[in-house]
Design a protein around this motif. Structure first.
Motif, PDB file in Angstrom:
ATOM      1  N   ASN A   1     -27.872 -29.628   0.060  1.00  4.84           N
ATOM      2  CA  ASN A   1     -28.218 -30.420   1.243  1.00  4.84           C
ATOM      3  C   ASN A   1     -28.074 -31.915   0.985  1.00  4.84           C
ATOM      4  O   ASN A   1     -28.315 -32.732   1.878  1.00  4.84           O
TER       5      ASN A   1
ATOM      6  N   ARG B   1     -36.259 -21.137  -2.870  1.00  8.88           N
ATOM      7  CA  ARG B   1     -37.062 -22.320  -3.185  1.00  8.88           C
ATOM      8  C   ARG B   1     -36.971 -22.737  -4.631  1.00  8.88           C
ATOM      9  O   ARG B   1     -37.709 -23.614  -5.061  1.00  8.88           O
TER      10      ARG B   1
ATOM     11  N   ASP C   1     -39.348 -24.986  -9.266  1.00  8.74           N
ATOM     12  CA  ASP C   1     -39.621 -25.125  -7.833  1.00  8.74           C
ATOM     13  C   ASP C   1     -38.847 -26.331  -7.302  1.00  8.74           C
ATOM     14  O   ASP C   1     -38.936 -27.435  -7.842  1.00  8.74           O
ATOM     15  N   ALA C   2     -38.081 -26.104  -6.226  1.00 15.39           N
ATOM     16  CA  ALA C   2     -37.183 -27.159  -5.744  1.00 15.39           C
ATOM     17  C   ALA C   2     -37.939 -28.326  -5.130  1.00 15.39           C
ATOM     18  O   ALA C   2     -37.439 -29.449  -5.096  1.00 15.39           O
TER      19      ALA C   2
ATOM     20  N   PRO D   1     -23.999 -16.467  -3.084  1.00 18.91           N
ATOM     21  CA  PRO D   1     -24.313 -17.278  -1.896  1.00 18.91           C
ATOM     22  C   PRO D   1     -25.567 -16.864  -1.133  1.00 18.91           C
ATOM     23  O   PRO D   1     -26.204 -17.705  -0.503  1.00 18.91           O
ATOM     24  N   ASP D   2     -25.962 -15.610  -1.197  1.00 18.60           N
ATOM     25  CA  ASP D   2     -27.201 -15.220  -0.515  1.00 18.60           C
ATOM     26  C   ASP D   2     -28.438 -15.487  -1.362  1.00 18.60           C
ATOM     27  O   ASP D   2     -29.557 -15.265  -0.907  1.00 18.60           O
ATOM     28  N   GLY D   3     -28.251 -15.937  -2.603  1.00 21.68           N
ATOM     29  CA  GLY D   3     -29.384 -16.291  -3.443  1.00 21.68           C
ATOM     30  C   GLY D   3     -30.103 -15.117  -4.077  1.00 21.68           C
ATOM     31  O   GLY D   3     -31.098 -15.307  -4.778  1.00 21.68           O
ATOM     32  N   ARG D   4     -29.627 -13.902  -3.916  1.00 23.34           N
ATOM     33  CA  ARG D   4     -30.355 -12.753  -4.454  1.00 23.34           C
ATOM     34  C   ARG D   4     -30.068 -12.508  -5.932  1.00 23.34           C
ATOM     35  O   ARG D   4     -30.867 -11.893  -6.647  1.00 23.34           O
TER      36      ARG D   4
ATOM     37  N   THR E   1     -33.145 -12.464  -8.506  1.00 19.24           N
ATOM     38  CA  THR E   1     -33.950 -13.673  -8.325  1.00 19.24           C
ATOM     39  C   THR E   1     -35.355 -13.390  -7.813  1.00 19.24           C
ATOM     40  O   THR E   1     -36.201 -14.273  -7.818  1.00 19.24           O
ATOM     41  N   VAL E   2     -35.605 -12.173  -7.359  1.00 17.77           N
ATOM     42  CA  VAL E   2     -36.960 -11.837  -6.952  1.00 17.77           C
ATOM     43  C   VAL E   2     -37.800 -11.481  -8.176  1.00 17.77           C
ATOM     44  O   VAL E   2     -38.893 -12.006  -8.376  1.00 17.77           O
TER      45      VAL E   2
ATOM     46  N   PRO F   1     -16.912 -16.831  -0.463  1.00 19.56           N
ATOM     47  CA  PRO F   1     -17.905 -17.645   0.245  1.00 19.56           C
ATOM     48  C   PRO F   1     -19.105 -16.862   0.769  1.00 19.56           C
ATOM     49  O   PRO F   1     -20.209 -17.394   0.827  1.00 19.56           O
ATOM     50  N   ARG F   2     -18.901 -15.610   1.147  1.00 20.85           N
ATOM     51  CA  ARG F   2     -20.041 -14.831   1.636  1.00 20.85           C
ATOM     52  C   ARG F   2     -20.559 -13.863   0.566  1.00 20.85           C
ATOM     53  O   ARG F   2     -21.423 -13.028   0.833  1.00 20.85           O
TER      54      ARG F   2
ATOM     55  N   HIS G   1     -19.470 -11.337  -1.418  1.00 21.72           N
ATOM     56  CA  HIS G   1     -19.289  -9.901  -1.664  1.00 21.72           C
ATOM     57  C   HIS G   1     -18.498  -9.627  -2.932  1.00 21.72           C
ATOM     58  O   HIS G   1     -18.592  -8.552  -3.491  1.00 21.72           O
TER      59      HIS G   1
ATOM     60  N   ARG H   1     -22.062  -5.975  -5.677  1.00 20.83           N
ATOM     61  CA  ARG H   1     -23.152  -5.011  -5.471  1.00 20.83           C
ATOM     62  C   ARG H   1     -22.999  -3.772  -6.349  1.00 20.83           C
ATOM     63  O   ARG H   1     -23.937  -3.340  -6.984  1.00 20.83           O
TER      64      ARG H   1
ATOM     65  N   ASN I   1     -28.994 -17.178   4.413  1.00 22.04           N
ATOM     66  CA  ASN I   1     -28.900 -16.385   3.182  1.00 22.04           C
ATOM     67  C   ASN I   1     -28.930 -14.888   3.458  1.00 22.04           C
ATOM     68  O   ASN I   1     -28.847 -14.080   2.534  1.00 22.04           O
TER      69      ASN I   1
ATOM     70  N   TRP J   1     -34.393  -8.037   2.378  1.00 16.34           N
ATOM     71  CA  TRP J   1     -34.379  -7.779   0.935  1.00 16.34           C
ATOM     72  C   TRP J   1     -35.364  -6.669   0.559  1.00 16.34           C
ATOM     73  O   TRP J   1     -35.350  -6.170  -0.564  1.00 16.34           O
TER      74      TRP J   1
ATOM     75  N   ARG K   1     -37.508 -26.051   3.988  1.00 15.23           N
ATOM     76  CA  ARG K   1     -38.435 -24.917   3.949  1.00 15.23           C
ATOM     77  C   ARG K   1     -38.924 -24.497   5.315  1.00 15.23           C
ATOM     78  O   ARG K   1     -39.821 -23.683   5.430  1.00 15.23           O
TER      79      ARG K   1
END
Lengths: 381, 381
Positions: free
Chosen positions: A194, A250, A266-267, A289-292, A311-312, A333-334, A336, A354, B194, B214, B250
């Motif tokens: 950002n 985050r 923490d961002a 890109p989805d952050g997972r 990431t969880v 970009p997306r 996959h 995946r 995301n 998720w 956020r």
């Protein structure tokens, strides 16, 4: 048929191969570091389309794209700035603008290209159309961590002085703000997607330093002051690439320096939220890109391996060995699929993110950085 | 010259204008709702390039792009699904797949296009190359809020039954998960960039309903249960568009229903963090790509005005009147400019997002939705 039509025919005929790639949204370029060439690739077809040669010393090279995803600006280690037209697959401009350079950036409006130099130091800014120099900014030292920021700005940092600079080219002449006290020997930096937070890594002391670029007068913010390479005096096999730092939801995910760990931060508060033990010293830690997921590669001699972290749970969920000398990764970009450079196999490997199934291998000469055209639309890439 | 070369000449000659746009990264399409046409535009040149006609009823139309930014799939209100090639500026495929449709989506790998139908209800899925139907999913009602999700999935919701569906096309046959209890008469939905959070707006009761995609087994999560159109029984001039909901750092920014307010919601906890009074009932609240500003347009009769809100202070920092019937806004991918459709002025207005200076006006026939090709690389757009 009139003469000008004949001339048109000749021109179009010569460009027949190129004319097949008339949409550029799913293309990419791969740096071939040993041969001074780049490989034009097609994500959808999972194929190499063409090799473009004559770009000079491409060890540690990177590139950026014009907003229309037609031109690439390649930053060579030898100070060469080369402009490629990926629709005609030709070099359309080249200047050797310094003796030793370390990356560059393109302004948010696509009009200016900036290059960061070691020798001489400083930053030089060029017209994106003509490659004419429009600004020369001596900084008094080796200049690193050059990024674009919104509002036609460039941000960069000086190794020797520990100063960060903000050069605002929305004004004429450009308005320069310098921020001292970033720390001892900053060696690389990143900007968040950002464009708000700029973070430098430090070689000369522990911790990192951040700037809030939304602040009227940004001031250095210390991050993880007790963490760094000095903590246990471990050998550093390779400095991690900060552009590879991942932002997932985050949290930032950072490759640690000199440790076999990635760090979670923490961002907002810039405080540590966790550590994950990894197979080796991480070089790139890149978020899907989805952050997972975060995919991590490692320094020599463990650079044949990739680990994938959820990431969880912050746990490693997959590990595999694409081959010798895994240098870089780029997600579609997306998200996959992922393309991975395996330098010493002379291959790019493509995987489903995946199922982790390998989908294709593409031949390439000592491939390193992979850059898909979608970067044109992102800040800091 | 051989015959096939002559044929090539003729083909190329006919397409001379199109041959100039060989890179597609900075193009876009504008829906011309009254005339069943779309206008091809160039962001960098701030110009209209061509008009493509014959797309049927384009009231309330939208479109998505193929990953290579070459093809657009236009979803008309009349059930028409039209495939355009923006490099040749021609319609290359068209099916009327239902009697009344309400938007569509493209899978993350670009292979499948899904359309959401009112009449008959349900979702139909098409091969992106051929437009042959590959799946017909009757849902028992009018189907709204169709979005793509990572992993070759589509998510959508049924107005009549209050059920959300997740259709996973990474498997054959596609695996369907239904989630009842989303609430009474869901009328639209969004997915976060995301691909994690899906949120439906409700017409039949207060509040909204979210799903965490998720989660192994997503369950309805109530959001702002005490807030909605029923609170003060105010007239609703126009239902806001949920795809316009903005995520900035956020927080989500939501156009309130029936109130002259935008609402701020914490993206993790889904609780309210603030309200900003606005000039009228908001229709779209769209975040500049860096998240620092939110631009808001309003329902009739106050639809000549735009307000710009600073996301740090949550205060209106700028207000202006582009002209009669401001219907849609689209930021350039890195946010330095914004294009605004002013339907009853038959104009698109282009503004600098920092100085707010008007940079250009472009003629268009009753313009509504503006769609830049960079959407190809985004989830949910």
């Amino acid at each position: 048929m009139k003469p000008f039509a004949l001339a048109l025919v000749a021109a179009l005929w010569a460009g027949t191969a190129a004319a097949e790639t008339i949409a550029t949204g799913d293309l990419g370029l791969v740096i071939e570091r040993a041969t001074g060439s780049v490989l034009l690739v097609d994500q959808s077809d999972r194929a190499a389309l063409a090799r473009i040669e004559g770009l000079g010393d491409l060890s540690h090279a990177s590139l950026v794209y014009s907003p229309d995803e037609r031109f690439a600006y390649v930053f060579g280690r030898d100070g060469g700035l080369t402009k490629l037209d990926i629709t005609t697959r030709q070099i359309v401009g080249r200047v050797v603008q310094s003796g030793n350079a370390i990356g560059g950036a393109i302004s948010d409006d696509g009009r200016l290209v900036a290059v960061s130099n070691y020798e001489p130091g400083g930053v030089r800014v060029f017209d994106a159309d003509t490659l004419e120099m429009v600004a020369d900014l001596p900084t008094g030292g080796k200049t690193i961590g050059l990024v674009d920021a919104p509002g036609r700005r460039f941000v960069f940092t000086v190794w020797d002085t520990g100063e960060s600079w903000i050069a605002d080219f929305s004004q004429t002449p450009p308005q320069i703000t310098t921020i001292p006290g970033m720390g001892k020997n900053p060696y690389d930096a990143l900007i968040t997607g950002n464009g708000r937070t700029y973070i430098t890594g430090l070689f000369g002391e522990d911790g990192l330093t951040a700037l809030d670029l939304w602040s009227e007068a940004p001031e250095p913010i210390r991050v993880l002051p007790g963490y760094g390479r000095g903590e246990q005096e471990m050998p550093v096999y390779k400095m991690p690439h900060l552009e590879g730092w991942a932002l997932t939801g985050r949290e930032f995910v950072l490759p640690a320096v000199g440790h076999s760990q990635v760090l979670w931060i923490d961002a907002d508060t810039l405080t540590e939220t966790g550590r994950t033990q990894t197979y080796g010293q991480p070089v790139f830690a890149m978020a899907r890109p989805d952050g997972r997921q975060v995919w991590v590669n490692f320094a020599h001699p463990l650079n044949d391996t990739i680990q994938v972290i959820d990431t969880v749970t912050k746990e490693v969920i997959h590990e595999f060995k694409p081959g010798p000398a895994v240098l870089h990764m780029e997600f579609t970009p997306r998200g996959h699929e992922i393309w991975i450079s395996v330098r010493d196999a002379n291959r790019i490997m493509i995987y489903d993110t995946r199922t982790f199934e390998k989908l294709r291998e593409i031949e390439a000469e000592s491939p390193s950085g992979i850059f898909f055209t979608a970067r044109a639309h992102k800040t800091g890439l």
